[in-house]
Design a protein around this motif. Sequence first.
Motif, PDB file in Angstrom:
ATOM      1  N   HIS A   7       0.795  -1.312   0.029  1.00 36.00           N
ATOM      2  CA  HIS A   7      -0.169  -0.028  -0.173  1.00 36.00           C
ATOM      3  C   HIS A   7       1.049   1.197   0.011  1.00 36.00           C
ATOM      4  N   GLU A   8       0.759   2.142  -1.190  1.00 37.51           N
ATOM      5  CA  GLU A   8       1.248   3.257  -1.053  1.00 37.51           C
ATOM      6  C   GLU A   8       2.977   3.276  -0.983  1.00 37.51           C
ATOM      7  N   GLY A   9       3.454   2.295  -1.759  1.00 35.31           N
ATOM      8  CA  GLY A   9       4.856   2.007  -1.791  1.00 35.31           C
ATOM      9  C   GLY A   9       5.554   1.300  -0.584  1.00 35.31           C
ATOM     10  N   LYS A  10       4.584   0.971   0.311  1.00 33.40           N
ATOM     11  CA  LYS A  10       5.229   0.138   1.502  1.00 33.40           C
ATOM     12  C   LYS A  10       4.590  -1.237   1.679  1.00 33.40           C
ATOM     13  N   ILE A  11       5.394  -2.065   2.268  1.00 40.31           N
ATOM     14  CA  ILE A  11       4.760  -3.499   2.516  1.00 40.31           C
ATOM     15  C   ILE A  11       3.712  -3.394   3.798  1.00 40.31           C
TER      16      ILE A  11
ATOM     17  N   LEU B 207      10.014  -0.926  -7.187  1.00 39.98           N
ATOM     18  CA  LEU B 207      10.786  -0.236  -6.470  1.00 39.98           C
ATOM     19  C   LEU B 207       9.658   0.774  -5.645  1.00 39.98           C
ATOM     20  N   GLY B 208       9.537   0.633  -4.446  1.00 40.29           N
ATOM     21  CA  GLY B 208       8.720   1.387  -3.846  1.00 40.29           C
ATOM     22  C   GLY B 208       7.217   1.208  -4.355  1.00 40.29           C
ATOM     23  N   GLY B 209       6.894  -0.235  -4.760  1.00 40.81           N
ATOM     24  CA  GLY B 209       5.494  -0.774  -5.144  1.00 40.81           C
ATOM     25  C   GLY B 209       5.412  -0.430  -6.679  1.00 40.81           C
ATOM     26  N   LYS B 210       6.406   0.320  -7.312  1.00 39.13           N
ATOM     27  CA  LYS B 210       6.305   0.748  -8.718  1.00 39.13           C
ATOM     28  C   LYS B 210       6.862  -0.251  -9.450  1.00 39.13           C
ATOM     29  N   ILE B 211       6.394  -0.955 -10.748  1.00 38.97           N
ATOM     30  CA  ILE B 211       7.005  -1.604 -11.550  1.00 38.97           C
ATOM     31  C   ILE B 211       8.288  -0.668 -12.430  1.00 38.97           C
ATOM     32  N   VAL B 212       9.312  -1.251 -12.171  1.00 42.41           N
ATOM     33  CA  VAL B 212      10.602  -0.535 -13.108  1.00 42.41           C
ATOM     34  C   VAL B 212      11.100  -1.410 -14.134  1.00 42.41           C
ATOM     35  N   TYR B 213      10.686  -2.808 -13.877  1.00 43.85           N
ATOM     36  CA  TYR B 213      11.054  -3.686 -15.023  1.00 43.85           C
ATOM     37  C   TYR B 213      10.117  -4.695 -15.001  1.00 43.85           C
TER      38      TYR B 213
ATOM     39  N   VAL C 152       9.646 -14.678  -4.569  1.00 43.56           N
ATOM     40  CA  VAL C 152       9.593 -13.328  -4.544  1.00 43.56           C
ATOM     41  C   VAL C 152      10.863 -13.116  -3.531  1.00 43.56           C
ATOM     42  N   LEU C 153      11.717 -11.992  -3.802  1.00 37.82           N
ATOM     43  CA  LEU C 153      12.869 -11.733  -3.153  1.00 37.82           C
ATOM     44  C   LEU C 153      12.823 -10.231  -2.996  1.00 37.82           C
ATOM     45  N   PRO C 154      13.636  -9.823  -1.644  1.00 41.35           N
ATOM     46  CA  PRO C 154      13.766  -8.421  -1.653  1.00 41.35           C
ATOM     47  C   PRO C 154      14.473  -7.948  -2.732  1.00 41.35           C
ATOM     48  N   GLY C 155      14.432  -6.582  -3.227  1.00 41.52           N
ATOM     49  CA  GLY C 155      15.253  -6.031  -4.322  1.00 41.52           C
ATOM     50  C   GLY C 155      16.678  -6.317  -3.587  1.00 41.52           C
ATOM     51  N   LEU C 156      17.457  -6.687  -4.916  1.00 40.71           N
ATOM     52  CA  LEU C 156      18.923  -7.285  -4.646  1.00 40.71           C
ATOM     53  C   LEU C 156      19.593  -5.481  -4.373  1.00 40.71           C
ATOM     54  N   ILE C 157      20.712  -5.640  -3.831  1.00 42.78           N
ATOM     55  CA  ILE C 157      21.725  -4.635  -3.696  1.00 42.78           C
ATOM     56  C   ILE C 157      23.075  -4.686  -3.901  1.00 42.78           C
TER      57      ILE C 157
ATOM     58  N   LYS D 145       8.402  -1.738   5.537  1.00 42.65           N
ATOM     59  CA  LYS D 145       9.538  -1.450   5.028  1.00 42.65           C
ATOM     60  C   LYS D 145       9.067  -1.055   3.320  1.00 42.65           C
ATOM     61  N   LEU D 146       9.904  -0.469   2.692  1.00 43.77           N
ATOM     62  CA  LEU D 146       9.634   0.081   1.472  1.00 43.77           C
ATOM     63  C   LEU D 146       9.388  -1.346   0.600  1.00 43.77           C
ATOM     64  N   ALA D 147       8.500  -1.193  -0.555  1.00 42.29           N
ATOM     65  CA  ALA D 147       7.867  -2.328  -1.328  1.00 42.29           C
ATOM     66  C   ALA D 147       9.087  -2.491  -2.404  1.00 42.29           C
ATOM     67  N   ASP D 148      10.339  -2.802  -2.052  1.00 38.71           N
ATOM     68  CA  ASP D 148      11.346  -3.090  -3.333  1.00 38.71           C
ATOM     69  C   ASP D 148      11.342  -4.769  -3.142  1.00 38.71           C
ATOM     70  N   LEU D 149      10.960  -5.202  -4.163  1.00 42.86           N
ATOM     71  CA  LEU D 149      10.930  -6.705  -4.430  1.00 42.86           C
ATOM     72  C   LEU D 149      11.266  -7.121  -5.937  1.00 42.86           C
ATOM     73  N   ILE D 150      11.360  -8.325  -5.991  1.00 42.37           N
ATOM     74  CA  ILE D 150      11.663  -8.816  -7.192  1.00 42.37           C
ATOM     75  C   ILE D 150      10.946 -10.259  -7.460  1.00 42.37           C
ATOM     76  N   ILE D 151      10.595 -10.537  -8.614  1.00 42.46           N
ATOM     77  CA  ILE D 151       9.972 -11.683  -9.082  1.00 42.46           C
ATOM     78  C   ILE D 151      10.922 -12.536  -9.857  1.00 42.46           C
ATOM     79  N   VAL D 152      11.104 -13.862  -9.621  1.00 41.50           N
ATOM     80  CA  VAL D 152      12.467 -14.505 -10.328  1.00 41.50           C
ATOM     81  C   VAL D 152      11.653 -15.697 -10.916  1.00 41.50           C
ATOM     82  N   ASP D 153      12.497 -16.313 -11.935  1.00 41.32           N
ATOM     83  CA  ASP D 153      12.093 -17.427 -12.524  1.00 41.32           C
ATOM     84  C   ASP D 153      12.306 -18.909 -12.043  1.00 41.32           C
ATOM     85  N   HIS D 154      13.316 -18.936 -11.057  1.00 43.62           N
ATOM     86  CA  HIS D 154      13.710 -20.222 -10.272  1.00 43.62           C
ATOM     87  C   HIS D 154      13.485 -19.849  -8.679  1.00 43.62           C
ATOM     88  N   ASP D 155      13.609 -21.107  -7.924  1.00 44.22           N
ATOM     89  CA  ASP D 155      13.554 -20.974  -6.579  1.00 44.22           C
ATOM     90  C   ASP D 155      15.156 -20.758  -6.274  1.00 44.22           C
ATOM     91  N   PRO D 156      15.470 -19.638  -5.716  1.00 39.34           N
ATOM     92  CA  PRO D 156      17.046 -19.570  -5.568  1.00 39.34           C
ATOM     93  C   PRO D 156      17.508 -20.420  -4.320  1.00 39.34           C
TER      94      PRO D 156
END
Length: 596
Positions: free
Chosen positions: A68-72, A585-591, A99-104, A556-567
């Motif tokens: 909601h509004e960019g946050k988890i 990034l913050g709940g908005k799709i950037v890729y 689904v993973l946290p956004g990587l850094i 926390k901020l909704a930075d997360l990724i969806i990937v094609d395999h279970d890491p």
Amino acid sequence: MHKRRAILHPAISRLIAIALLIVGFGCARRSPISIDPVTLVHPDLILLNAKVITVDGDFSIVQAVAIHEGKIMAVGDNEDVRRFAGPQTEIIDLHGRAVLPGLIDSHVHPGAAMTEFDHTIPEMESVEDVLDYIAKRAKVLGPGKWIQVRQVFITRLKDPRYPTRAELDKAAPENPVTFSTGPDASLNSLALKLSGIDANFKITDGGSGQVEKDAAGQPTGILRNLSRYVKYESPEPKPTEADTERRTLELFHDYNSVGLTSICDRDASPGAIERYARLRERGDLTIRLSASHHIDTIGTMDSILGRIKAVGEHPLHKPDPMLQIIGIKCYLDGGMLTGSAYMREPWGVSTVYGITDPNYRGVLFIPEARLLPIVRQCVNSKLQFTAHSVGDGAVHTLLNVYQQLDKEMPGQLAPTRPCITHSNFMSKEAVEMLPKLGVNVDIQPVWLWLDTRTLLGQFGYERLRWFQPLKSIFAAGGNAGGGSDHMQKIGSLRSVNPYNPFLGLYTCTTRNARWTDAPLHPEEALTREQALRFYTINNAKILFKDHLVGSLEAGKLADLIIVDHDPLTCSAEELRNMKVLRTYLGGKIVYDQLPQ
């Protein structure tokens, strides 16, 4: 599966009774759920039927996340999270995807975006490739124009060595040529002449460095930490600021495509920081930026300390989720890729690195006594200090300074999250000192992947026992984060160095290296869980963002990724070739490459 305990955002305590009534929970709940005070409104988005790897303190794995509004807003079981949905909530069924946290990435150089502004630079895998490129550039540019080959590291060539002065002369007899690898370089005769470097050359600026000489006392062309004396004049067209902004954003989008949502520019210039600020102001950034401000350490100590103090007073030093100056970066030694890392024991004579002195230990750029007041000023200015420190001699020099300041300034060092950048060659003692002093390390696993073959030839297997000792750092309670040291080109695998974090995850969990037959000290390999922490929450701690990102937790901020395999369960090769399907990034799709 890791079991999840009830974790509530701190501010919810006064609202918990209302929240429980709204979602119909009670004593008979099947499993706990982590929620945020915004549960009194409906989420904008819910991801269901996923394997949500939260990377929280318990490494919990759940099925769903609400945003909601960019946050988890909440993470938990499908049924529990779905109850928050309203008529406008978008609900996406991920059909079991991870689904993973956004990587850094804790160490990049976004100026890499401008490397090929003028022309595409081919892959160079041998000295012959290098000489062929130089000869072709000489024809394009014409006589008298400088030719520079940058960051083609000798350790990564199939015939690992510097091109000789004579070879560079033959490839471009009428052009000054520099084969530059960071502070080190190999020059041809015309480049040496134009730069005033001959048998009588003296260092006059108070800095360190060394001119390699042959038996007759003449320069071989190889310079150690003396690139600052090379009178290089670029023949390439100068990009406009609009060009630089455009290509920088292109790079940031490419970072997003491999799951990166936060980075640190580990050597940011004032111009780069101003650029980032403009992009942020316009809302163009698609990645969270931390910056270590570059500081030159040649000159009077008063001038150096004054510059550090000014960085501490910069408006961007204040906490900001999108752009923040976190500290200072300088260079303490040379490189293992070039033969100038500062070691505790001699390098050994080497045809690869052009080393003829059996007692040569590399180059220490800043003596310990001079380093001490520099780091002290950083602590006083509440700035994180980090230094490029590759060799174990440099690592111990910096740890000694941190130890002195910890005694001198009790309780003041650790809150600045002091760091060591690269920290490739370590020791058991160095590993044990990290948690005691609160020192962090940002390490680049892909260097192990790319450079182990040459390092084994130079140092042997036993001397590499404490090379990138990640498992030992984790076991000791130290905090290590993964970076790439991306220097040139756009493209996660064609870049110098590769910034694809999944290659990094593969390398630090297997210790495999290209062109070798066996892992390098596999006892130092991380588990999958540790490796994910290495590229998420650990880096968030290094970059002062662990309260905002690095794990998927309520608030926390909704930075997360969806990937094609279970890491956590896929094969090593599947991990290495992992594809990102969507980046938020913050709940908005950037890729977005998520199949419909």
